[in-house]
Design an enzyme around this catalytic site. Sequence first.
Site, PDB file in Angstrom:
ATOM      1  N   GLY A   9       6.590  16.517   4.092  1.00 17.41           N
ATOM      2  CA  GLY A   9       5.351  16.472   4.883  1.00 17.41           C
ATOM      3  C   GLY A   9       5.578  17.026   6.274  1.00 17.41           C
ATOM      4  O   GLY A   9       4.897  16.651   7.230  1.00 17.41           O
ATOM      5  N   SER A 124       1.188   2.476   4.239  1.00 18.47           N
ATOM      6  CA  SER A 124      -0.076   2.615   4.968  1.00 18.47           C
ATOM      7  C   SER A 124      -0.828   1.305   4.982  1.00 18.47           C
ATOM      8  O   SER A 124      -0.745   0.514   4.033  1.00 18.47           O
ATOM      9  CB  SER A 124      -0.914   3.666   4.247  1.00 18.47           C
ATOM     10  OG  SER A 124      -2.275   3.526   4.580  1.00 18.47           O
ATOM     11  N   GLU A 126      -3.664   0.995   4.282  1.00 19.91           N
ATOM     12  CA  GLU A 126      -4.582   1.010   3.138  1.00 19.91           C
ATOM     13  C   GLU A 126      -4.072   0.116   2.004  1.00 19.91           C
ATOM     14  O   GLU A 126      -4.831  -0.217   1.105  1.00 19.91           O
ATOM     15  CB  GLU A 126      -4.792   2.438   2.634  1.00 19.91           C
ATOM     16  CG  GLU A 126      -5.637   3.299   3.556  1.00 19.91           C
ATOM     17  CD  GLU A 126      -7.101   2.871   3.626  1.00 19.91           C
ATOM     18  OE1 GLU A 126      -7.600   2.278   2.663  1.00 19.91           O
ATOM     19  OE2 GLU A 126      -7.736   3.119   4.668  1.00 19.91           O
ATOM     20  N   TYR A 148      -5.817   5.837  -3.136  1.00 17.66           N
ATOM     21  CA  TYR A 148      -4.737   6.145  -2.193  1.00 17.66           C
ATOM     22  C   TYR A 148      -3.958   4.871  -1.852  1.00 17.66           C
ATOM     23  O   TYR A 148      -2.723   4.844  -1.881  1.00 17.66           O
ATOM     24  CB  TYR A 148      -5.346   6.768  -0.924  1.00 17.66           C
ATOM     25  CG  TYR A 148      -4.365   6.929   0.213  1.00 17.66           C
ATOM     26  CD1 TYR A 148      -3.385   7.911   0.181  1.00 17.66           C
ATOM     27  CD2 TYR A 148      -4.438   6.098   1.339  1.00 17.66           C
ATOM     28  CE1 TYR A 148      -2.492   8.063   1.240  1.00 17.66           C
ATOM     29  CE2 TYR A 148      -3.559   6.243   2.394  1.00 17.66           C
ATOM     30  CZ  TYR A 148      -2.586   7.222   2.343  1.00 17.66           C
ATOM     31  OH  TYR A 148      -1.706   7.362   3.380  1.00 17.66           O
TER      32      TYR A 148
END
Length: 328
Positions: A9, A124, A126, A148
């Site tokens: 990334g 994350s 999330e 996700y």
Amino acid sequence: MNKAALITGLTGQDGSYLAELLISKGYQVFGLVRRTSTSSLERIKHLSGKVKIISGDLLDQSSLMDVIAEAQPDEIYNLASQSYVPLSWTQPALTAEYTALGVSRLLESIRRCKSDARLYQASSSEVFGQPDSSPQTELTAFRPRNPYGVAKAYAHWMTVNYRQHYNLYACCGITYTHESPRRGTEFVFRKITNTAAQIKLGLATELKLGNLDAKRDWCYAEDAVYAMWLMLQQNNPDDYVIASGETHSVKELVKCAFEYLGLDWQNHVSVDPEFYRPNENIQLVGCVDKINTQLDWKPQYSFEELVKLMVDYDLKRLKDSGTLPIPC
Ligand code: GDP
């Protein structure tokens, strides 16, 4: 001898800031980039010649093993993923391939090829989805509410399991939203600062947003990547929440950006259902006690400082780009 680090990334926001940090600390930096990657090299063009790009893919186990064998990294930072939540609903399986199974392949490659390498896994907020309690800590139950978040939860627990089962130095940093001038305009923070700057310069008149009451825990990406590095410099691997510890609403963000530019936001902002999210979670805020106490980390930039930094950046960028209307 200088340390070597491998970043997946690399071309993303965090990857580019992390590469800068590691270069400044004397690391030899390798970046894993997909040969077919469509992501822009824009964020790392200033690093050309300073990082070594190696092609490989989280979908392909043998490519990861080759990359690790070639780079011989002391530290690996896995920042690659399909990270845009709305897209995870339209491409759930691909999101899982990169964001979940990609981590299994990476862990397995580390175990087989360089088991003393240290891994930072980008978890994350999330994963918390609809949390039981606020603020969330490292012990808060995971209840992800989108594909996700589900994929990140899998990746998190695989990392913890490889640490426990194989004794790898592998850590998860549970980051909350973090922003910078390198953030894409599909994310609300950059969308607001960019459009507010456009309005100030007469390049736009209105800003359409979704839920103005949605709240987020926002911090600066440079602060977040410093925490990632710090996590790999400890005697023992562990998992940490990386956050500002504060929430602010989209409305506060809008007000702050427009007021800084001397504009009345109510003259320009409208709500458009297109930008409303299904299953929206508005309770996410990180508890930073653990990282603060154990690693002595806290963000250097406040919310207001971050808004101003990004507005200033967007104003300057738009002025420098020469696309301003010619005054009559
Ligand atoms: P993320 O959801 O944390 O990855 O970050 P975003 O920047 O995409 O969204 C942050 C919050 O802003 C969410 O709660 C959105 O529902 C809310 N939001 C409100 N209006 C908008 C908008 O126009 N675009 C986006 N992306 N988010 C919006």
